[in-house]
Design a protein around this motif. Sequence first.
Motif, PDB file in Angstrom:
ATOM      1  N   ALA A  74       2.755   5.738   0.596  1.00 38.02           N
ATOM      2  CA  ALA A  74       3.107   4.768   2.011  1.00 38.02           C
ATOM      3  C   ALA A  74       2.381   4.842   2.483  1.00 38.02           C
ATOM      4  O   ALA A  74       0.749   4.888   3.001  1.00 38.02           O
ATOM      5  CB  ALA A  74       3.845   6.021   2.365  1.00 38.02           C
ATOM      6  N   GLU A  75       2.451   4.651   3.981  1.00 39.96           N
ATOM      7  CA  GLU A  75       1.588   4.175   4.792  1.00 39.96           C
ATOM      8  C   GLU A  75       0.813   5.854   5.692  1.00 39.96           C
ATOM      9  O   GLU A  75      -0.352   5.098   5.942  1.00 39.96           O
ATOM     10  CB  GLU A  75       1.754   4.032   6.686  1.00 39.96           C
ATOM     11  N   ASP A  76       0.565   6.599   5.182  1.00 43.17           N
ATOM     12  CA  ASP A  76       0.148   8.518   5.917  1.00 43.17           C
ATOM     13  C   ASP A  76      -0.293   8.621   4.622  1.00 43.17           C
ATOM     14  O   ASP A  76      -0.748   9.601   4.427  1.00 43.17           O
ATOM     15  CB  ASP A  76       1.858   8.814   5.980  1.00 43.17           C
ATOM     16  N   GLY A  77      -0.260   7.716   3.326  1.00 41.02           N
ATOM     17  CA  GLY A  77      -0.672   8.035   2.159  1.00 41.02           C
ATOM     18  C   GLY A  77      -0.947   9.260   1.378  1.00 41.02           C
ATOM     19  O   GLY A  77      -1.062   9.256  -0.064  1.00 41.02           O
ATOM     20  N   GLN A  78       0.392   9.565   1.935  1.00 42.25           N
ATOM     21  CA  GLN A  78       1.399  10.413   0.902  1.00 42.25           C
ATOM     22  C   GLN A  78       1.824   9.269  -0.161  1.00 42.25           C
ATOM     23  O   GLN A  78       3.012   7.895  -0.086  1.00 42.25           O
ATOM     24  CB  GLN A  78       2.326  11.143   1.196  1.00 42.25           C
ATOM     25  N   PRO A  79       2.863  10.075  -1.622  1.00 39.55           N
ATOM     26  CA  PRO A  79       3.518   9.752  -2.348  1.00 39.55           C
ATOM     27  C   PRO A  79       5.099   9.572  -1.789  1.00 39.55           C
ATOM     28  O   PRO A  79       5.688  10.130  -1.028  1.00 39.55           O
ATOM     29  CB  PRO A  79       3.257  10.322  -3.728  1.00 39.55           C
ATOM     30  N   VAL A  80       5.553   8.487  -2.214  1.00 43.21           N
ATOM     31  CA  VAL A  80       7.029   8.118  -2.209  1.00 43.21           C
ATOM     32  C   VAL A  80       7.512   8.129  -3.360  1.00 43.21           C
ATOM     33  O   VAL A  80       7.097   7.129  -3.794  1.00 43.21           O
ATOM     34  CB  VAL A  80       7.305   6.942  -0.988  1.00 43.21           C
ATOM     35  N   ASN A  81       8.233   8.147  -3.714  1.00 44.07           N
ATOM     36  CA  ASN A  81       9.314   7.239  -4.659  1.00 44.07           C
ATOM     37  C   ASN A  81       9.771   6.183  -4.391  1.00 44.07           C
ATOM     38  O   ASN A  81       9.785   6.398  -3.089  1.00 44.07           O
ATOM     39  CB  ASN A  81      10.983   8.750  -4.453  1.00 44.07           C
ATOM     40  N   VAL A  82      10.306   5.348  -5.167  1.00 44.43           N
ATOM     41  CA  VAL A  82      10.306   3.544  -5.290  1.00 44.43           C
ATOM     42  C   VAL A  82      11.454   3.530  -6.199  1.00 44.43           C
ATOM     43  O   VAL A  82      11.074   3.685  -7.679  1.00 44.43           O
ATOM     44  CB  VAL A  82       9.583   2.400  -5.024  1.00 44.43           C
ATOM     45  N   ASP A  83      12.424   3.127  -6.476  1.00 43.84           N
ATOM     46  CA  ASP A  83      12.964   2.781  -7.623  1.00 43.84           C
ATOM     47  C   ASP A  83      12.910   1.474  -8.417  1.00 43.84           C
ATOM     48  O   ASP A  83      12.264   0.917  -7.854  1.00 43.84           O
ATOM     49  CB  ASP A  83      14.438   1.780  -6.658  1.00 43.84           C
ATOM     50  N   ALA A  84      12.657   2.134  -9.679  1.00 43.49           N
ATOM     51  CA  ALA A  84      11.632   0.922 -10.792  1.00 43.49           C
ATOM     52  C   ALA A  84      12.269  -0.179 -10.825  1.00 43.49           C
ATOM     53  O   ALA A  84      10.762  -1.285 -11.273  1.00 43.49           O
ATOM     54  CB  ALA A  84      11.237   2.464 -11.856  1.00 43.49           C
ATOM     55  N   ASP A  85      13.621  -0.292 -10.776  1.00 44.03           N
ATOM     56  CA  ASP A  85      13.938  -1.675 -10.452  1.00 44.03           C
ATOM     57  C   ASP A  85      13.213  -3.124  -9.690  1.00 44.03           C
ATOM     58  O   ASP A  85      12.938  -3.947  -9.977  1.00 44.03           O
ATOM     59  CB  ASP A  85      15.434  -1.833 -10.617  1.00 44.03           C
ATOM     60  N   ARG A  86      13.272  -2.055  -7.764  1.00 41.23           N
ATOM     61  CA  ARG A  86      12.718  -2.905  -7.592  1.00 41.23           C
ATOM     62  C   ARG A  86      11.162  -2.344  -6.916  1.00 41.23           C
ATOM     63  O   ARG A  86      10.449  -4.078  -6.985  1.00 41.23           O
ATOM     64  CB  ARG A  86      13.038  -2.454  -6.140  1.00 41.23           C
ATOM     65  N   VAL A  87      10.396  -2.253  -7.662  1.00 39.35           N
ATOM     66  CA  VAL A  87       9.184  -2.164  -7.954  1.00 39.35           C
ATOM     67  C   VAL A  87       8.918  -3.294  -9.523  1.00 39.35           C
ATOM     68  O   VAL A  87       8.467  -3.898  -9.138  1.00 39.35           O
ATOM     69  CB  VAL A  87       8.876  -0.977  -9.096  1.00 39.35           C
ATOM     70  N   ALA A  88       9.345  -3.256 -10.249  1.00 38.90           N
ATOM     71  CA  ALA A  88       9.352  -4.330 -10.946  1.00 38.90           C
ATOM     72  C   ALA A  88      10.121  -6.232 -10.239  1.00 38.90           C
ATOM     73  O   ALA A  88       8.950  -6.703 -11.293  1.00 38.90           O
ATOM     74  CB  ALA A  88      10.690  -4.251 -12.442  1.00 38.90           C
ATOM     75  N   ALA A  89      10.516  -5.914  -9.486  1.00 35.66           N
ATOM     76  CA  ALA A  89      10.971  -6.801  -8.454  1.00 35.66           C
ATOM     77  C   ALA A  89       9.776  -7.636  -7.988  1.00 35.66           C
ATOM     78  O   ALA A  89       9.276  -8.794  -7.278  1.00 35.66           O
ATOM     79  CB  ALA A  89      12.767  -6.875  -7.953  1.00 35.66           C
ATOM     80  N   ALA A  90       9.504  -6.764  -7.299  1.00 37.92           N
ATOM     81  CA  ALA A  90       7.981  -6.863  -6.206  1.00 37.92           C
ATOM     82  C   ALA A  90       6.659  -7.498  -7.193  1.00 37.92           C
ATOM     83  O   ALA A  90       6.202  -8.126  -7.009  1.00 37.92           O
ATOM     84  CB  ALA A  90       7.773  -5.802  -5.744  1.00 37.92           C
ATOM     85  N   VAL A  91       6.796  -6.524  -8.693  1.00 32.80           N
ATOM     86  CA  VAL A  91       5.342  -6.621  -9.244  1.00 32.80           C
ATOM     87  C   VAL A  91       5.719  -8.539  -9.463  1.00 32.80           C
ATOM     88  O   VAL A  91       4.408  -9.371 -10.523  1.00 32.80           O
ATOM     89  CB  VAL A  91       5.302  -5.653 -10.277  1.00 32.80           C
ATOM     90  N   ALA A  92       6.897  -8.386 -10.480  1.00 30.17           N
ATOM     91  CA  ALA A  92       6.929 -10.093 -10.763  1.00 30.17           C
ATOM     92  C   ALA A  92       6.708 -11.592  -9.196  1.00 30.17           C
ATOM     93  O   ALA A  92       6.368 -11.925 -10.189  1.00 30.17           O
ATOM     94  CB  ALA A  92       8.646 -10.412 -10.766  1.00 30.17           C
ATOM     95  N   VAL A  93       7.199 -10.588  -8.466  1.00 31.12           N
ATOM     96  CA  VAL A  93       6.766 -11.577  -7.454  1.00 31.12           C
ATOM     97  C   VAL A  93       5.528 -11.703  -7.527  1.00 31.12           C
ATOM     98  O   VAL A  93       5.185 -13.082  -6.605  1.00 31.12           O
ATOM     99  CB  VAL A  93       8.295 -11.578  -5.663  1.00 31.12           C
ATOM    100  N   ALA A  94       4.578 -10.728  -6.576  1.00 29.93           N
ATOM    101  CA  ALA A  94       3.239 -10.727  -6.411  1.00 29.93           C
ATOM    102  C   ALA A  94       2.530 -11.942  -7.614  1.00 29.93           C
ATOM    103  O   ALA A  94       1.345 -12.556  -6.963  1.00 29.93           O
ATOM    104  CB  ALA A  94       3.129  -9.078  -6.663  1.00 29.93           C
ATOM    105  N   LEU A  95       3.324 -11.440  -8.566  1.00 27.56           N
ATOM    106  CA  LEU A  95       1.937 -12.155  -9.534  1.00 27.56           C
ATOM    107  C   LEU A  95       2.727 -13.230 -10.364  1.00 27.56           C
ATOM    108  O   LEU A  95       2.894 -14.122 -10.996  1.00 27.56           O
ATOM    109  CB  LEU A  95       1.980 -10.791 -11.132  1.00 27.56           C
ATOM    110  N   GLN A  96       3.712 -13.774  -9.156  1.00 33.55           N
ATOM    111  CA  GLN A  96       4.339 -14.941  -9.857  1.00 33.55           C
ATOM    112  C   GLN A  96       4.744 -15.069 -10.862  1.00 33.55           C
ATOM    113  O   GLN A  96       4.240 -16.270 -11.477  1.00 33.55           O
ATOM    114  CB  GLN A  96       3.305 -16.274  -9.248  1.00 33.55           C
ATOM    115  N   ALA A  97       5.196 -14.169 -12.008  1.00 38.28           N
ATOM    116  CA  ALA A  97       6.174 -13.748 -13.383  1.00 38.28           C
ATOM    117  C   ALA A  97       6.384 -15.304 -13.118  1.00 38.28           C
ATOM    118  O   ALA A  97       7.434 -16.447 -12.677  1.00 38.28           O
ATOM    119  CB  ALA A  97       6.400 -13.391 -12.905  1.00 38.28           C
ATOM    120  N   SER A  98       6.472 -15.923 -14.880  1.00 32.93           N
ATOM    121  CA  SER A  98       7.378 -16.955 -14.951  1.00 32.93           C
ATOM    122  C   SER A  98       9.345 -15.689 -15.256  1.00 32.93           C
ATOM    123  O   SER A  98       9.692 -17.000 -15.342  1.00 32.93           O
ATOM    124  CB  SER A  98       6.592 -17.533 -16.420  1.00 32.93           C
TER     125      SER A  98
END
Length: 276
Positions: free
Chosen positions: A164-188
Amino acid sequence: MDELVVVKFGGSIATRSEAVSRDLAALARSGTPLVVVHGGSVDISGVRARLGLPDRRLVAPDGLSTRHTDPATLEAIMMALCGLTKPRLVQALTAAGAIAVGLTGLDAGLLRARRKHAHRSVVDGRTVVVRDNQSGRISEVNTGLLRLLVEAGMVPVVSPPAMAEDGQPVNVDADRVAAAVAVALQASCLVLLTGAAGVLADPDDPTSTLPNLTIDQQSLPDCATGGMRMKLIAASDALRDGVPRVLIADGRTEQPVRRALAGIGSTTVGIRRQAC
């Protein structure tokens, strides 16, 4: 990056990952660039139970249910994903012939997130505000690290938490992580493996797989219940932001990723865009 594929799986699939790992390793050996994202709800529930922590859920006014991640539960999530699920997946991928590297969102600031400071949840018919939930939404992905690993022929294996912005860990939904990674890497392609035969028209009928599903950006179909609802939200995120293809597929079969990419036993998700 040419034809990169992001694959996400978790839950019971992550506890018996040999078939998925063999399939991913075969794809990697054939030259397909891969990034794997995982959750681990079964391992999280097991650690939580051993620690005597209650299984609490937050149900938003729109019906979306998520895990209530208080500070103790966040520790249990990190113990489960980093200590059980990820080592098991890396071991299985390595045994199958891939060069796998396990990462959390904290490593080199891989996943950055905006902390959610307040959550609306329905309790006994009343909407209340919950403020101790240690969760967030992905705001940035360190693509440099992932590209470096993929270009070196490795398979990054990524999971929550994020920073997070304060440098501490936060839980994030893994499905939305996958979507964000795919977008950032311009996945096919983004492949979301699940414990069902794709998206079901009738959640009580395992044979009612929808081969194609077009979703609206403003609302989800009635068949989107339980964990499938979050997968369709993640699919919408990815499609909206430029990923050309999202597949929701059965992760319990042999060669589940290659079957999905070939259009066998999976649902191809599309998005209905609003007219200008």
